[in-house]
Design an enzyme around this catalytic site. Structure first.
Site, PDB file in Angstrom:
ATOM      1  N   ILE A   6       3.871  -6.609  10.208  1.00  0.00           N
ATOM      2  CA  ILE A   6       3.939  -5.734   9.041  1.00  0.00           C
ATOM      3  C   ILE A   6       2.605  -5.753   8.313  1.00  0.00           C
ATOM      4  CG2 ILE A   6       5.196  -5.189   6.919  1.00  0.00           C
ATOM      5  CD1 ILE A   6       7.366  -7.234   8.044  1.00  0.00           C
ATOM      6  N   ASN A  87       2.480  -0.177   7.568  1.00  0.00           N
ATOM      7  CA  ASN A  87       2.973   0.111   6.226  1.00  0.00           C
ATOM      8  C   ASN A  87       1.864   0.223   5.177  1.00  0.00           C
ATOM      9  OD1 ASN A  87       4.870  -0.176   3.760  1.00  0.00           O
ATOM     10  ND2 ASN A  87       3.633  -2.034   3.659  1.00  0.00           N
ATOM     11  N   TYR A 154      -5.471  11.775   0.536  1.00  0.00           N
ATOM     12  CA  TYR A 154      -4.201  11.118   0.868  1.00  0.00           C
ATOM     13  C   TYR A 154      -3.298  12.047   1.674  1.00  0.00           C
ATOM     14  CZ  TYR A 154       0.144   8.474   0.149  1.00  0.00           C
ATOM     15  OH  TYR A 154       1.313   7.771   0.334  1.00  0.00           O
ATOM     16  N   LYS A 158      -2.175  11.236   5.643  1.00  0.00           N
ATOM     17  CA  LYS A 158      -0.762  11.093   6.007  1.00  0.00           C
ATOM     18  C   LYS A 158      -0.305  12.214   6.942  1.00  0.00           C
ATOM     19  CE  LYS A 158       0.219   7.279   3.844  1.00  0.00           C
ATOM     20  NZ  LYS A 158       0.544   6.044   4.603  1.00  0.00           N
TER      21      LYS A 158
END
Length: 252
Positions: A6, A87, A154, A158
């Site tokens: 993670i 993440n 951003y 993404k």
């Protein structure tokens, strides 16, 4: 045994995912700049294999070195499955195009897009030599499919992550591997990222007051609620590779 890696595990959604997986008796490798002592203590209490590695995901060389070490350690244990949660993410720079600074632009793309690509590529490569199944979860955002003033970098990083996810899934299906890769949009959560958003200016981000209202009216999702929904999906064995999942659909 199953192993989970993670990134950004020290706080927010990453922390909540790590704690839930430890409760599920899944070994955890935490990757973040600082270690979360609560996660470490929980792993010790549960008797679960746990390791933390510090990594600056904006530095390509560091990403390669740290994750080569992780891959070497995990694959030699012949795990049943590796769960990879990409993440970690950054929202800065929050600013309109024309007023952006170069350094945070590059850092954003490195953390949000390049690091997940490098890490996924490495683990899919290593998986070719073993019988280990790799399941990748790329944490995306609603901003990947909706343009938001002040968030151009951003939104772009993404959106790129979603497309990478979908393309990699097609390739794994063609190769007939057992690997799966999905993207996950976690919604608007009560995390440090939201604090960063609320501390920006109206000049840079015209929807600022709306995001302040989310906090004031207690409309932000709790990280553990989102993490539980995501982990339930991943452990269900019913993940549809290439799909971009949305928290709203999982909480219905």
């Amino acid at each position: 045994m199953k192993y989970a890696i993670i990134t950004g595990a020290s706080k927010g959604l990453g922390e909540a995912i790590a704690k839930r997986l430890i409760q599920e008796q899944i070994a955890v490798v935490s990757v973040s700049r600082t270690e979360n002592e609560e996660i470490k203590s929980l792993a010790i209490k549960q008797g679960i294999d746990y390791k933390h590695l510090s990594c600056n995901l904006s530095l390509e060389k560091e990403v390669q070195e740290v994750f080569m070490e992780i891959a070497h350690c995990i694959f030699q244990k012949d795990p049943e499955e590796i769960l990879l949660f990409n993440n970690a993410g950054v929202i800065d720079p929050i600013q309109k195009v024309g007023n952006l600074d170069q350094t945070p632009i590059i850092s954003n793309i490195q953390v949000n897009l390049i690091a997940p690509i490098l890490i996924t590529n490495l683990f899919f490569n290593k998986a070719q030599l073993t019988n280990t199944k790799v399941t990748v979860v790329n944490v995306s955002s609603g901003a990947a499919i909706r343009s938001i003033e002040g968030w151009s970098v951003y939104c772009s990083s993404k959106a790129g992550l979603n497309m990478f996810t979908q393309t990699a899934a097609l390739e794994q299906a063609e190769l007939e591997t057992s690997n799966k890769i999905i993207a996950f949009s976690p919604g608007v959560m009560d995390t440090n990222m939201q604090e960063t958003i609320r501390s920006s200016s109206v000049e840079a981000f015209k929807d600022l007051e709306q995001f302040k209202e989310y906090k004031e009216k207690n409309m932000l999702l709790k990280a553990d609620v989102v993490a539980n929904a995501l982990v339930d999906l991943v452990l269900s064995g019913e993940v549809e590779s290439g799909k971009v999942y949305n928290i709203k659909d999982l909480l219905k």
